[in-house]
Design a protein around this motif. Structure first.
Motif, short mmCIF file in Angstrom:
data_model
loop_
_atom_site.label_atom_id
_atom_site.label_comp_id
_atom_site.label_asym_id
_atom_site.label_seq_id
_atom_site.Cartn_x
_atom_site.Cartn_y
_atom_site.Cartn_z
N GLY A 160 -33.14 -8.49 3.56
CA GLY A 160 -32.64 -8.60 4.33
C GLY A 160 -33.51 -8.76 5.51
N LEU A 196 -34.34 -12.95 5.86
CA LEU A 196 -33.39 -13.91 6.87
C LEU A 196 -33.30 -14.43 8.66
CD1 LEU A 196 -29.99 -12.56 5.45
CD2 LEU A 196 -30.53 -14.44 5.07
N ALA A 197 -33.95 -12.87 9.24
CA ALA A 197 -34.31 -12.51 9.90
C ALA A 197 -36.33 -13.69 9.95
CB ALA A 197 -34.79 -11.64 10.62
N LEU A 204 -35.68 -20.69 9.01
CA LEU A 204 -34.27 -20.03 7.90
C LEU A 204 -34.11 -20.50 6.59
CD1 LEU A 204 -31.52 -19.54 11.00
CD2 LEU A 204 -33.57 -17.93 10.54
N GLU A 256 -30.24 -18.05 1.10
CA GLU A 256 -30.09 -17.69 -0.25
C GLU A 256 -30.32 -17.63 -1.63
OE1 GLU A 256 -26.35 -14.22 -0.13
OE2 GLU A 256 -26.13 -15.63 1.35
N LEU A 258 -28.55 -3.96 5.15
CA LEU A 258 -29.32 -4.56 6.69
C LEU A 258 -27.98 -5.76 7.13
CD1 LEU A 258 -33.32 -5.75 6.90
CD2 LEU A 258 -31.25 -3.89 8.10
N LEU A 259 -27.30 -6.40 5.43
CA LEU A 259 -26.23 -7.62 5.69
C LEU A 259 -25.78 -6.40 5.89
CD1 LEU A 259 -27.91 -9.68 3.09
CD2 LEU A 259 -28.07 -9.46 5.21
N LEU A 285 -24.78 -4.33 7.61
CA LEU A 285 -25.14 -3.62 9.75
C LEU A 285 -23.96 -4.58 10.52
CD1 LEU A 285 -28.97 -3.17 10.42
CD2 LEU A 285 -26.91 -1.65 10.24
N LEU A 296 -35.30 -9.53 16.88
CA LEU A 296 -35.15 -8.51 16.28
C LEU A 296 -35.81 -8.28 14.86
CD1 LEU A 296 -31.31 -10.26 16.40
CD2 LEU A 296 -31.84 -8.33 18.21
N LEU A 346 -36.76 -4.49 14.53
CA LEU A 346 -35.82 -3.43 15.14
C LEU A 346 -35.21 -3.36 13.24
CD1 LEU A 346 -34.00 -4.89 17.88
CD2 LEU A 346 -35.13 -2.23 17.81
N LEU A 347 -34.86 -4.84 12.53
CA LEU A 347 -34.93 -4.88 10.70
C LEU A 347 -35.34 -3.86 10.34
CD1 LEU A 347 -32.78 -8.20 10.94
CD2 LEU A 347 -32.10 -6.02 11.64
#
Lengths: 392, 392
Positions: free
Chosen positions: A78, A81-82, A94, A97, A129-130, A132, A171, A174-175
């Motif tokens: 997750g 990805l950020a 980025l 997958e 996470l994904l 959320l 972010l 936070l993740l």
């Protein structure tokens, strides 16, 4: 499950190769004497290969597992990805997958050299996470000051350099922080580059679960050129390097790194390390190289690598096994030739190598970067001290 | 659908009560002459009541619908969860879904006074925003610079004051901006306080749809005390104020607001307004009050409100209808009494009103804020010029 609370063992896990325990080592020690703790190490599968720098925290995780604590390796499907902006002067691209999946495959195999997966659980933070949604993300974000997320040193440095910080990068902590909350851990371990992210997790934990989360940081190791080990610096020793690559690279590290490497990359006892300190640097380094190659390839391979190394580098002889390459052309421009044989990654690197007198063909230094090579079977080309190919 | 491209009409829609059109009024005008455009106004249901300040942009939306364009009112059931930090020196408290639902009910009824819902569509941004998952949010966030989101003037002001900015607040403009992308609009309209958010939407639109989005801002109106009209300032004229409340409040605005109110809050033609400018302020203001009360309550109510106003305020007589209140106690401390009858919102306000000689009981000024009131039926209490209750 029974946990080992032997003071000396616990002490060593909390000090050897440990930079800091926040908020306090003593408090964590007390907790570990009282009950089994749950801890985790998070890694983002941003690249297919692990280097020895990664093993410092993996080893630390395994040590906690060895004491009987509940150790979890979180693979950041997750968070990846950020893209963690820590230590990044540029935004990470980025990732797709597909790339992530591929990296995970190789990661698990490589991490398995350090971790005993019967004692360490693997989890994937994409699993929570994904899922959320906006509402969850707002709730998490509303706990943390944007000032803090934004003013971290690396972002300020980027701004001063005229670089950008993209909104998704703020972010990231936070993740990562939410992993702690979701897993309800007592402790997170990570490299010192992760201190900021891990402390955001500590804050989230306090606010969302009213619980204390400890943070343990391990020092970052330096690469073979003495700068921090990282893929982009090209100074890594890879877990899957061959025994002779690994041995050779370790023999080339600056002398003052020998005992950091011993402490952080091996399980050699501190008493033993003290003895090795009395050797001359050359022999201490050889003992280190022996030990590290042994960890990843076994005792026999380590001994063979050492013999090989001595043969090539001390006696300046050719290694016993040289990569064979077939070239179809009859002749080639020297720069193209070096790229084709993978001895140089680009023509400009090839030119530089020649100008530095680092290229030998059949033992003779090649000095003309405009020259042409007549292809002959059996020809041996050497670049630098350790790269050889033989035309077949 | 046929659109009205009469130059004078289009020109008036794009200028009357318009602060700015970005990037250019001319380009938007050309587009509106070429084809039917899609535009929207977003409002967050943060409170149950609409005031006249809200009607400026609602009216503008209706004007576009009147020309035949596709006008959408977006009710921010998604954005409201993040809470717009624009003009906020303090973080908005997170709202519950229940509050939001309740507010929407009353909003629609009130907005219906300005909007013709057969011509203006209503959409709820929760329908798309609340479905966003982490991956979508990262994708949106990765388009926009965190520096921009963070360095907006209001945040910097808060930081200087030692206040915090919470991480979810920096996300707000991304969410509002994504509305534009999702709806694929040509134009967004909003108050000048929304300029920042709307421009982030313009940027997202360019990056995610490679499309130009125009931004039209309307000026904010000032309240009855001459400061910006806002709930927290307590200077609002509410859409659902009674005719006499509305009339009385408008009669109390500073004279220099009269023509802004005419231009922004009524449809009185500019030619007509020029005529009214020749009247004395008292009569111009009465014409304004007449017109505004007429819009919300009809012609009869407007005339009655004016008569009532003249009776009470010019002749200093009691209004013909006074709110009746039942008090069970035999006697009450004067401060508690004023709070209980809702003539003051707190004891400290009650005390202040008494000290300012603003409280009359049966026509006699009450001077002792420590006094006690003997409750008698038929007693009339007056606070300021316009607030009356009668004990029943």
């Amino acid at each position: 499950m029974k946990i080992n609370i032997e003071a000396k063992k616990v002490e060593e896990v909390l000090t050897r190769g440990v930079e800091q325990v926040l908020p306090s080592r003593e408090a964590l020690k007390k907790l570990m004497e009282k009950r089994r703790i749950r801890l985790y190490l998070g890694v983002d599968p941003t690249a297919p290969k692990l280097h020895l720098g990664h093993t410092v925290t993996l080893r630390k995780l395994q040590e906690f597992a060895g004491l009987g604590h509940e150790a979890i390796l979180v693979i950041g499907t997750g968070t990846v990805l950020a893209g963690d902006p820590s230590l990044r002067l540029k935004t990470r691209p980025l990732m797709s997958e597909k790339e992530v999946k591929k990296n995970i495959q190789t990661w698990k195999r490589q991490a398995g050299k350090i971790l005993n997966f019967s004692k360490v659980k693997i989890k994937y933070n994409g699993d929570w996470l994904l899922k959320l949604k906006l509402k969850d993300i707002i709730k998490i974000a509303s706990q943390i000051s944007a000032v803090k997320l934004f003013q971290r040193e690396m972002f300020q440095r980027r701004i001063k350099m005229g670089q950008t910080v993209w909104a998704h990068e703020t972010l990231y902590p936070l993740l990562q922080g939410y992993d702690s909350v979701f897993l309800n851990v007592d402790l997170e371990i990570g490299g010192t580059d992760q201190t900021f992210n891990m402390l955001i997790g500590r804050e989230l934990m306090g606010k969302m679960r009213n619980k204390e989360k400890f943070v343990l940081t391990c020092p970052m190791i330096l690469g073979i050129d003495g700068r921090p080990m990282s893929k982009t610096s090209g100074n890594c020793i890879w877990i899957e390097d061959t025994p002779s690559q690994m041995f050779g690279k370790i023999m080339s590290i600056p002398d003052d790194l020998i005992f950091d490497y011993f402490k952080l990359l091996t399980r050699t006892s501190l008493a033993e390390i003290e003895k090795i300190k009395k050797l001359n640097p050359r022999d201490a380094k050889a003992a280190l190289a022996q030990e590290i190659v042994r960890i990843y390839h076994g005792k026999k391979a380590a001994e063979a690598a050492e013999k090989e190394f001595e043969r090539v580098f001390k006696e300046r002889k050719l290694p016993s096994r040289i990569r064979g390459i077939e070239i179809k052309e009859e002749k080639l421009n020297i720069l193209e030739f070096l790229v084709k044989t993978k001895l140089a990654s680009s023509k400009s690197e090839a030119k530089r190598l020649i100008l530095q007198k680092g290229v030998k063909i059949d033992g003779k230094i090649e000095e003309n970067w405009r020259g042409t090579v007549q292809i002959k079977k059996g020809m041996i080309i050497q670049v630098g001290k350790r790269k050889f190919v033989r035309l077949v």
